[in-house]
Design a protein around this motif. Structure first.
Motif, PDB file in Angstrom:
ATOM      1  N   GLN A   1      14.127   3.336   3.860  1.00  0.00           N
ATOM      2  CA  GLN A   1      15.230   2.980   2.970  1.00  0.00           C
ATOM      3  C   GLN A   1      15.228   1.494   2.639  1.00  0.00           C
ATOM      4  N   ALA A   2      14.968   0.664   3.646  1.00  0.00           N
ATOM      5  CA  ALA A   2      15.033  -0.785   3.460  1.00  0.00           C
ATOM      6  C   ALA A   2      13.942  -1.312   2.540  1.00  0.00           C
ATOM      7  N   PHE A   3      12.763  -0.669   2.577  1.00  0.00           N
ATOM      8  CA  PHE A   3      11.629  -1.195   1.813  1.00  0.00           C
ATOM      9  C   PHE A   3      11.172  -0.249   0.704  1.00  0.00           C
ATOM     10  N   ASP A   4      11.994   0.738   0.384  1.00  0.00           N
ATOM     11  CA  ASP A   4      11.714   1.669  -0.710  1.00  0.00           C
ATOM     12  C   ASP A   4      10.359   2.357  -0.525  1.00  0.00           C
ATOM     13  N   LEU A   5      10.195   2.996   0.632  1.00  0.00           N
ATOM     14  CA  LEU A   5       8.947   3.678   0.979  1.00  0.00           C
ATOM     15  C   LEU A   5       9.193   5.175   1.111  1.00  0.00           C
ATOM     16  N   GLN A   6       8.106   5.933   1.161  1.00  0.00           N
ATOM     17  CA  GLN A   6       8.186   7.369   1.405  1.00  0.00           C
ATOM     18  C   GLN A   6       7.074   7.757   2.364  1.00  0.00           C
ATOM     19  N   PHE A   7       7.448   8.152   3.586  1.00  0.00           N
ATOM     20  CA  PHE A   7       6.483   8.511   4.616  1.00  0.00           C
ATOM     21  C   PHE A   7       6.280  10.019   4.690  1.00  0.00           C
ATOM     22  N   ALA A   8       5.160  10.415   5.284  1.00  0.00           N
ATOM     23  CA  ALA A   8       4.935  11.806   5.684  1.00  0.00           C
ATOM     24  C   ALA A   8       5.135  11.850   7.198  1.00  0.00           C
ATOM     25  N   TYR A   9       6.180  12.549   7.647  1.00  0.00           N
ATOM     26  CA  TYR A   9       6.546  12.543   9.064  1.00  0.00           C
ATOM     27  C   TYR A   9       5.723  13.546   9.864  1.00  0.00           C
TER      28      TYR A   9
ATOM     29  N   TYR B   1       0.834  -1.204   0.000  1.00  0.00           N
ATOM     30  CA  TYR B   1       0.000   0.000   0.000  1.00  0.00           C
ATOM     31  C   TYR B   1       0.870   1.257   0.000  1.00  0.00           C
ATOM     32  N   ALA B   2       1.910   1.276   0.864  1.00  0.00           N
ATOM     33  CA  ALA B   2       2.772   2.455   0.976  1.00  0.00           C
ATOM     34  C   ALA B   2       3.546   2.695  -0.321  1.00  0.00           C
ATOM     35  N   GLN B   3       3.971   1.633  -0.965  1.00  0.00           N
ATOM     36  CA  GLN B   3       4.688   1.800  -2.239  1.00  0.00           C
ATOM     37  C   GLN B   3       3.770   2.335  -3.331  1.00  0.00           C
ATOM     38  N   ALA B   4       2.493   1.953  -3.268  1.00  0.00           N
ATOM     39  CA  ALA B   4       1.525   2.425  -4.266  1.00  0.00           C
ATOM     40  C   ALA B   4       1.046   3.843  -3.978  1.00  0.00           C
ATOM     41  N   ASN B   5       1.296   4.313  -2.751  1.00  0.00           N
ATOM     42  CA  ASN B   5       0.826   5.645  -2.342  1.00  0.00           C
ATOM     43  C   ASN B   5       1.963   6.413  -1.663  1.00  0.00           C
ATOM     44  N   PRO B   6       3.029   6.698  -2.378  1.00  0.00           N
ATOM     45  CA  PRO B   6       4.187   7.372  -1.751  1.00  0.00           C
ATOM     46  C   PRO B   6       3.821   8.727  -1.169  1.00  0.00           C
ATOM     47  N   GLY B   7       4.247   8.950   0.071  1.00  0.00           N
ATOM     48  CA  GLY B   7       4.006  10.218   0.748  1.00  0.00           C
ATOM     49  C   GLY B   7       2.649  10.337   1.405  1.00  0.00           C
ATOM     50  N   ASP B   8       1.771   9.345   1.222  1.00  0.00           N
ATOM     51  CA  ASP B   8       0.432   9.422   1.814  1.00  0.00           C
ATOM     52  C   ASP B   8       0.361   8.841   3.223  1.00  0.00           C
ATOM     53  N   VAL B   9       1.262   7.934   3.544  1.00  0.00           N
ATOM     54  CA  VAL B   9       1.237   7.281   4.859  1.00  0.00           C
ATOM     55  C   VAL B   9       1.894   8.191   5.895  1.00  0.00           C
ATOM     56  N   THR B  10       1.123   8.592   6.907  1.00  0.00           N
ATOM     57  CA  THR B  10       1.669   9.441   7.966  1.00  0.00           C
ATOM     58  C   THR B  10       2.261   8.563   9.065  1.00  0.00           C
ATOM     59  N   ILE B  11       3.445   8.951   9.533  1.00  0.00           N
ATOM     60  CA  ILE B  11       4.111   8.182  10.581  1.00  0.00           C
ATOM     61  C   ILE B  11       4.510   9.111  11.718  1.00  0.00           C
TER      62      ILE B  11
ATOM     63  N   PRO C   1      13.246   7.584  16.976  1.00  0.00           N
ATOM     64  CA  PRO C   1      12.154   7.105  16.123  1.00  0.00           C
ATOM     65  C   PRO C   1      12.262   7.619  14.689  1.00  0.00           C
ATOM     66  N   HIS C   2      12.750   8.848  14.519  1.00  0.00           N
ATOM     67  CA  HIS C   2      12.983   9.398  13.181  1.00  0.00           C
ATOM     68  C   HIS C   2      14.026   8.548  12.447  1.00  0.00           C
ATOM     69  N   LEU C   3      15.094   8.230  13.144  1.00  0.00           N
ATOM     70  CA  LEU C   3      16.141   7.391  12.567  1.00  0.00           C
ATOM     71  C   LEU C   3      15.587   6.029  12.170  1.00  0.00           C
ATOM     72  N   HIS C   4      14.813   5.413  13.076  1.00  0.00           N
ATOM     73  CA  HIS C   4      14.262   4.090  12.801  1.00  0.00           C
ATOM     74  C   HIS C   4      13.299   4.117  11.615  1.00  0.00           C
ATOM     75  N   ALA C   5      12.447   5.142  11.558  1.00  0.00           N
ATOM     76  CA  ALA C   5      11.500   5.254  10.442  1.00  0.00           C
ATOM     77  C   ALA C   5      12.243   5.424   9.116  1.00  0.00           C
ATOM     78  N   ALA C   6      13.312   6.230   9.119  1.00  0.00           N
ATOM     79  CA  ALA C   6      14.100   6.434   7.902  1.00  0.00           C
ATOM     80  C   ALA C   6      14.769   5.136   7.465  1.00  0.00           C
ATOM     81  N   MET C   7      15.175   4.320   8.425  1.00  0.00           N
ATOM     82  CA  MET C   7      15.785   3.035   8.097  1.00  0.00           C
ATOM     83  C   MET C   7      14.756   2.098   7.451  1.00  0.00           C
ATOM     84  N   ILE C   8      13.499   2.135   7.941  1.00  0.00           N
ATOM     85  CA  ILE C   8      12.434   1.323   7.342  1.00  0.00           C
ATOM     86  C   ILE C   8      12.135   1.813   5.927  1.00  0.00           C
TER      87      ILE C   8
END
Length: 315
Positions: free
Chosen positions: A169-177, A142-152, A160-167
């Motif tokens: 990077q590892a799974f090719d996602l883009q979060f809204a922080y 879902y997150a890959q299909a909707n880049p930037g839409d998932v709020t974290i 937690p910022h570091l951990h989220a960035a690691m996730i």
């Protein structure tokens, strides 16, 4: 001259005898414990277990003073300004090192006297229930299909910022922080439906998961956690990620060595106290004691790791 020499010898002997007595006298009153996070989060919960169990080992109380703000740096700033007499301690974790590296504070870990590392807590990716996904694989799709839409929810510039960035990077996602001061605050926002996911831990989130308000998607431990046996590790899910928060005790720089040694000894005794161990494990953490020298070495090595990830943490 003989009388003077004799008196001088007596005074010298008295001072030699008095020196260890001073160490034995500490602490003579309660030691204030500044927890630089808000009530209800993982740090507050675990530090209250130390405060509530330390008296038989230390001989005095450790009353907690919560001083949240700016990723934990407000309370640590106050702690750094306190008299270096052994009567103030505070708590640090990886967040201080990240805040230093990102310029949130000019404080650094070596502005304090490390006393003891006490606990380690695996971190979870926690989600608000949704029809869009029910497990981590579906979440990634879902997150890959909707880049930037998932709020974290994270602590911006913190662990937690570091951990989220690691996730990411590892799974090719883009979060809204979305930034929150502490774990408790962002988990409450998640329960209220103001976030899609957040970085959390067992102590702050398990009760909400058990009653259906939240769900665990993955855990950052190397092996599955006994309290959450159905939650897969990131390693199982295809990424070599280890996400944990370690928490330790420090004193203001320049605190007397005898006070540091006495506090270290009390904390080591506590770390072997069965009641404390059980309570800490029930709160979703593991007791992992390291004394002054080992804790200082741990922080020094960790600091080098955080510096190597500075580009990930850049605002």
């Amino acid at each position: 001259m003989t009388i003077r020499a004799g008196l001088a010898g007596l005074f010298a002997a008295a001072s030699i005898i008095a020196t260890p007595a001073l160490a034995q006298d500490y602490p003579e009153r309660a030691v204030e414990f500044i927890v630089p996070w808000s009530p209800g989060g993982g740090s507050d919960t675990l530090m209250r277990l130390i405060s509530g169990n330390i008296q038989p080992h230390l001989g005095v109380e450790l009353p907690i003073i919560n001083m949240p703000g700016v990723g934990g740096t407000v309370g640590l700033r106050e702690a750094s300004r306190r008299a270096a007499d052994g009567y103030t301690i505070s708590q640090v974790h990886e967040g201080l090192l990240v805040a230093t590296e990102t310029g949130i504070t000019d404080l650094a870990w070596d502005d304090f006297e490390p006393i003891a590392l006490m606990t380690a807590s695996p971190q979870y990716l926690v989600a608000h229930p949704t029809e869009n996904y029910s497990n981590f694989e579906e979440f990634v799709a879902y997150a890959q299909a909707n880049p930037g839409d998932v709020t974290i929810g994270v602590t911006l510039g913190g662990v937690p910022h570091l951990h989220a960035a690691m996730i990411e990077q590892a799974f090719d996602l883009q979060f809204a922080y979305v930034g929150y001061e502490g774990t408790g605050e962002r988990v409450r926002a998640l329960v209220g439906g103001n976030l899609d996911v957040a970085i959390g831990d067992v102590s702050s989130s398990l009760a909400f998961v058990e009653n259906g308000d939240l769900m665990f998607l993955a855990v950052g431990s190397t092996e599955r956690v006994d309290d959450t046996p159905d939650v897969p590790t990131f390693t199982e899910l295809g990424a070599d990620l280890e996400l944990a928060v370690t928490r330790g005790i420090v004193m203001p720089a320049g605190a007397p060595q005898e006070a540091r040694d006495r506090m270290e000894a009390a904390l080591e005794a506590l770390a072997n106290d069965p009641t404390y161990i059980e309570q800490t494990e029930n709160a979703g953490a593991s007791v992992m004691f390291r004394g002054q020298d080992a804790y200082r070495a741990y922080l020094s090595n960790l600091d080098r790791t955080v510096q190597s990830l500075s580009e990930v943490l850049a605002p």
